[in-house]
Scaffold this active site. Sequence first.
Site, short mmCIF file in Angstrom:
data_model
loop_
_atom_site.label_atom_id
_atom_site.label_comp_id
_atom_site.label_asym_id
_atom_site.label_seq_id
_atom_site.Cartn_x
_atom_site.Cartn_y
_atom_site.Cartn_z
N ASP A 192 37.92 36.19 46.33
CA ASP A 192 38.66 35.23 45.49
C ASP A 192 37.73 34.30 44.71
OD1 ASP A 192 40.76 36.37 46.83
OD2 ASP A 192 41.66 34.46 47.47
N HIS A 247 43.66 27.70 39.21
CA HIS A 247 43.57 27.49 40.65
C HIS A 247 44.27 26.21 41.12
CE1 HIS A 247 41.84 27.66 44.75
NE2 HIS A 247 41.62 28.93 44.47
N HIS A 334 35.23 34.94 49.52
CA HIS A 334 35.15 34.26 48.22
C HIS A 334 33.88 34.64 47.51
CE1 HIS A 334 38.24 32.04 50.42
NE2 HIS A 334 38.69 31.67 49.24
#
Length: 382
Positions: A192, A247, A334
């Site tokens: 991510d 986000h 991530h």
Amino acid sequence: MRRFRCYLAAAMAAAMFMAQPAMAAEGTPVVVQPAYDSQSGGPGVAARPQEGAGEQQGTEPAGGGQASGDSIQEAVEGQASGDSIQEAVEGQASGSSSSTPVVVAGGDPVISGPAAKQAAEEEAARQAAEEAARQAAEEAARQAEEEAARQAAEEAARQAAEAEAARQAAQGRQVFTRQLDSSRPMVALTFDDGPNTSVGNQIMDCLAQYGGKATFFMVGSRVPTHAAEVQRMVAEGHEVANHTMNHKYLQKLDAAQIQAEVNQCNDTIQAVCGARPALLRLPGGNHNATVLANTHMPMIQWNIDTRDWKTRNADQTVEAVLGHVKNGDIVLMHELYSQTGEAALRIIPELVNRGYQLVTVSELAAARGRGLEAGKLYFSFP
Ligand code: ZN
């Protein structure tokens, strides 16, 4: 021009129609010159104006008789110019039956006087009507041709548009055609918050070496500055996916804002790499009823959380995966952190060593026969 000629034909036909009953009402044939044509052996009826205008009068056309001899020609001309004939013609036209025209004939039948004029007018009207009909038919055929051509062009354009739409749809949705063995375990590694070129390329290099694929849930606002990396994802068969435009936590937004966050990210990714994401990951995994109702995409959560963003420790990230992974898991990592890149270089070879196939989320769902529905949350595909 055609329109004018049609008018002309109609006018002549009308005149003809008006003239006919007048003649019939008088009941007197104007000229009947029984004759026998010694040359052709056939009957030579000069004129029968009481009959229909369109009928053939005699075996020869009237003009042919007139042109056949000088004496006849003179006779015709003499009649045409003579006062008595002229009066007769006028008399006929005005409905008078007091005088009868005279015909002087030689060997050939001759049409003269009002009968000749009438016949010539009728013939002219007939020819004009025929010509008008022919032109009308031509025009109709031409219009039909044009209409057919127009329809064919429309159909061709429609088919081309369909083909283009299909091509764009194929581009917009990544097609995974590689062979997967459903009898072997699978795991979906997901990264991510990227794109982030240095870490992303490190991960993709390793995946290329081991034949694995991953899913990258990307923040739209970051995509343009990492365009080449995103394009590589598509080129190498990884799944490009949506992690919203900015986000933001979607449960704090209203419906229109949620839709904008999702759609803008899809648009941006597609503009950069040609592939439109099919999957969404919610920032923080956060959602409420408004979120679920307004993303209009399948939402992919996870069942292994490495907490790599918090620990920033490669060992702990490796352990979080290898210590717990099982068939059908979705692993959350991530892309932003170098420690995650280091961890991936150790996780990927070991998973392959254990027999896992490293697949995208869409591949995993498909391999499990699971359809992905908009507005639904998915955590794993065991
Ligand atoms: Zn995130």
